[in-house]
Structures are given as C-alpha cells and as structure tokens.
Design a protein around this motif. Structure first.
Motif, short mmCIF file in Angstrom:
data_model
loop_
_atom_site.label_atom_id
_atom_site.label_comp_id
_atom_site.label_asym_id
_atom_site.label_seq_id
_atom_site.Cartn_x
_atom_site.Cartn_y
_atom_site.Cartn_z
N ALA A 2 0.56 -1.05 -0.20
CA ALA A 2 -0.26 -0.31 0.25
C ALA A 2 0.89 1.27 0.11
N ARG A 3 1.95 1.45 0.61
CA ARG A 3 2.74 2.50 0.69
C ARG A 3 3.45 2.83 -0.28
N ALA A 4 3.60 1.74 -1.11
CA ALA A 4 4.32 1.49 -2.91
C ALA A 4 3.39 1.96 -3.86
N LEU A 5 2.20 2.23 -3.41
CA LEU A 5 0.98 2.26 -4.79
C LEU A 5 0.78 3.87 -4.27
N THR A 6 1.19 4.10 -3.04
CA THR A 6 0.09 5.95 -2.36
C THR A 6 1.58 6.40 -2.33
N HIS A 7 3.13 5.80 -2.69
CA HIS A 7 4.13 6.76 -2.76
C HIS A 7 4.07 8.03 -3.53
N ARG A 8 4.70 9.42 -3.06
CA ARG A 8 4.55 10.24 -3.16
C ARG A 8 5.28 10.45 -4.84
N SER A 9 6.56 9.76 -5.18
CA SER A 9 6.66 9.67 -6.61
C SER A 9 5.45 8.87 -6.94
N PRO A 10 5.15 10.08 -8.64
CA PRO A 10 4.17 8.81 -9.40
C PRO A 10 6.01 8.02 -10.07
N PHE A 11 6.54 7.64 -10.10
CA PHE A 11 7.22 6.30 -11.03
C PHE A 11 7.17 5.45 -10.03
N ILE A 12 7.77 5.66 -8.46
CA ILE A 12 7.67 4.84 -7.82
C ILE A 12 6.42 4.01 -7.68
N ARG A 13 5.13 4.27 -8.13
CA ARG A 13 3.72 4.35 -7.68
C ARG A 13 3.37 3.29 -9.46
N VAL A 14 3.92 4.23 -10.35
CA VAL A 14 3.96 3.66 -11.80
C VAL A 14 4.90 1.93 -11.30
N LEU A 15 5.62 2.20 -11.17
CA LEU A 15 7.23 0.60 -11.41
C LEU A 15 6.41 -0.39 -10.20
N SER A 16 5.68 0.05 -9.00
CA SER A 16 4.85 -0.92 -7.87
C SER A 16 3.51 -1.15 -8.64
N ALA A 17 3.19 -0.05 -9.19
CA ALA A 17 1.62 -1.03 -9.85
C ALA A 17 2.00 -2.16 -11.00
N ILE A 18 3.25 -2.27 -11.47
CA ILE A 18 3.01 -3.17 -13.56
C ILE A 18 3.58 -3.90 -11.95
N ALA A 19 4.69 -4.06 -11.71
CA ALA A 19 5.33 -5.77 -10.59
C ALA A 19 3.97 -5.71 -9.92
N ILE A 20 3.21 -5.42 -9.06
CA ILE A 20 1.39 -5.73 -8.60
C ILE A 20 1.33 -6.80 -9.71
N GLY A 21 0.99 -5.78 -10.97
CA GLY A 21 0.06 -6.27 -11.96
C GLY A 21 1.15 -7.89 -13.37
#
Length: 167
Positions: A2-21
């Motif tokens: 949840a922390r990675a998906l709501t991170h301040r950095s949009p790049f971290i959010r994108v990479l996290s979403a791609i990894a989970i997907g």
C-alpha cells in the motif's frame, strides 16, 4: 504494498503497479484456469473419487481426440512431426502442464468438502468446512512443485511459440 502504491513519487507508483500487475498476470496465465478448475472440482466427490481428477482426464481425452483427427499436428516449414512421436511428446509443454495438473488433482483429492454417495444421488452431504482443511508438508511441497512445473511449461511454450513465429 500500500505504501508503494501511494508513494509520493509517481515513478514509484507506476513501477509498483506494474510489478503487482505482472505477478497477477503470471499467476493467471500459469495457473488460474487449470488449478482453479481442479481446486473447485476437488471440493466435491462422488463416493471416494474426487471430481478434481475429471478436469485433467477430460483435457487428456480432448487432446487425444484432437491428435486422432490429425487437426493439431505440429507443422513447421520444411518439417512435419507425427502426433504421437515420443520425442515430440516429451519435449512438448503440454505434457509437463498435464503433469502439473495431475499433481494438483492428486494432492487435493482428499480435500473434499461435499460428497454424494453415487453419481445418481441428488443430495450432497457436507464432509468438512473449508477452514478445516489441513495440508501436510509433503502435500504443500507437491502443490508448490505443480506450480513450478506449470510455470516452467508456460515459459517453455512461450519460447516455442516465439521460435515458430521467427521462422
């Protein structure tokens, strides 16, 4: 997560979403359909026989019928493989995939939740609740090996398809 998906950095959010997907995609591609069908069917049995066995048996019958009609023969430009050629069958991803399905069906055969005495009975009797299922260490190891074998066969099949498309 949840922390990675709501991170301040949009790049971290994108990479996290791609990894989970990607994990969800790989899980669905490798196991969701076959293992899901077997898992659901294993919750039921007719007499002592788990219905989980019927899914891989049915797939083998359908595969055998398809081979028998010669409709699904491997055709590669410049070469043709016989449908029951042992060398082809042993290197084909489908053989490993069926092995994985039979491993899962055999492990889950004793995980029956509902049972009917005979095929003609209309009444299901609850055998146990889902929360009462317990698996031994060897059963867990076999389930894990089924997942590994299925992932291996999916990767092998993807490689074979890629090689065929490059011809």
């Amino acid at each position: 997560m949840a922390r990675a998906l709501t991170h301040r950095s949009p790049f971290i959010r994108v990479l996290s979403a791609i990894a989970i997907g990607s994990v969800f995609f790989a899980g669905a591609w490798n196991s969701l359909l076959g293992f899901g069908v077997i898992s659901i069917a294993s919750a039921y049995s007719v007499g002592p026989i788990s219905l989980g066995y019927f899914a891989p048996w049915t797939w083998l019958v359908r595969f055998g019928l398809a081979l028998g009609t010669n409709s699904f023969v491997l055709v590669i430009p410049g070469a043709r493989a016989m449908p029951l050629d042992p060398a082809v069958l042993l290197t084909h991803a489908g053989v490993r995939e069926m092995l994985a399905y039979f491993i899962v069906a055999a492990v889950l055969a004793n995980a029956t939740l509902w049972r009917q005495r005979r095929l003609t009975d209309r009444r299901l009797v609850r055998v146990r609740h889902l929360r009462d299922l317990r698996f031994t260490l060897p059963e867990v190891a076999l389930l894990a090996s089924g997942f590994v074998i299925l992932a291996w066969s999916a990767a092998l099949e993807a490689g074979q398809i890629a090689r065929l498309q490059s011809l």
